[in-house]
Scaffold this motif. Structure first.
Motif, mmCIF file in Angstrom:
data_model
loop_
_atom_site.group_PDB
_atom_site.id
_atom_site.type_symbol
_atom_site.label_atom_id
_atom_site.label_comp_id
_atom_site.label_asym_id
_atom_site.label_seq_id
_atom_site.Cartn_x
_atom_site.Cartn_y
_atom_site.Cartn_z
ATOM 1 N N ARG A 142 -7.700 -0.909 -2.881
ATOM 2 C CA ARG A 142 -7.392 0.146 -3.843
ATOM 3 C C ARG A 142 -8.575 0.400 -4.770
ATOM 4 N N PRO A 157 2.412 1.882 -4.206
ATOM 5 C CA PRO A 157 1.574 1.346 -5.299
ATOM 6 C C PRO A 157 2.157 1.546 -6.688
ATOM 7 N N ARG A 169 0.828 -1.217 0.000
ATOM 8 C CA ARG A 169 0.000 0.000 0.000
ATOM 9 C C ARG A 169 0.859 1.261 0.000
#
Length: 205
Positions: free
Chosen positions: A150, A94, A91
């Motif tokens: 996401r 990305p 995370r």
């Protein structure tokens, strides 16, 4: 000659920050030089051309993802800690992770996490195909969860949202459930619950 205070690490740090904010396609040597307040030739002197710069960013990302250190008093707890660390790292990077994938280095990127997981499933007594299945199940759980997160974060606002769908009429059978589903998702808590359940089903507590 490059600016005396400029270092290769500073170039890579700035490039990584720029990629995180704008994506790899937006990174040019001219824009990077402007961010650093130096000449384009200075960037070339430190990291080579744009492809060499991207390769260096990929290598650094792979190296950073190799620093996962399991924590906990049991194999199951250490496996959960590896899963949480891997999710956190994916995370946090990305766009850089996307660059790693585009350069065909995804499996190499995941190798350190896999090695950490293998060590812990061995400590839990699993061997052979069962150990491999456990490692892959945990890895897929982490990657799949991050992709769902996401997707939810990038999706447009939903109308109606869960808070509207789980109204009083839908809450007659289980009002506590309806209230919980109407609240925003605590992604970290949900991840831990799901990965713990998976790990305990594979290796026990």
């Amino acid at each position: 000659m490059p600016r005396p205070s400029l270092t290769r690490a500073e170039v890579l740090d700035t490039a990584a920050r720029y990629v995180k904010e704008h994506g790899p396609a937006a990174l040019t040597m001219r824009k990077l030089a402007a961010e650093l307040g130096t000449a384009v030739t200075s960037i070339y002197w430190h990291v080579g051309n744009r492809e060499a710069l991207l390769d260096a960013l990929v290598e650094r990302t792979v190296h950073e993802l190799a620093t996962i250190r399991p924590r906990g008093g049991t194999p199951a707890r250490r496996i959960v800690s590896v899963a949480r660390a891997l999710r956190r790292d994916l995370r946090a990077h990305p766009h850089l992770v996307a660059m790693v994938h585009e350069r065909g280095l995804t499996e190499r990127m995941f190798l350190p996490a896999q090695q950490a997981l293998v060590h812990e499933v061995h400590a839990a007594g699993l061997r052979g195909a069962r150990a491999a299945e456990a490692v892959r199940a945990i890895q897929y759980q982490v990657v799949g969860y991050v992709l769902v997160e996401r997707n939810r974060e990038r999706s447009p606002a939903q109308h109606p949202g869960e808070e509207d769908l789980w109204d009083e009429a839908a809450a007659e059978q289980d009002p506590g459930l309806a209230r919980a589903l109407a609240r925003p998702v605590d992604s970290e808590k949900l991840f831990v619950v799901s990965v713990r359940a998976l790990v305990e089903s594979l290796v026990g507590r």
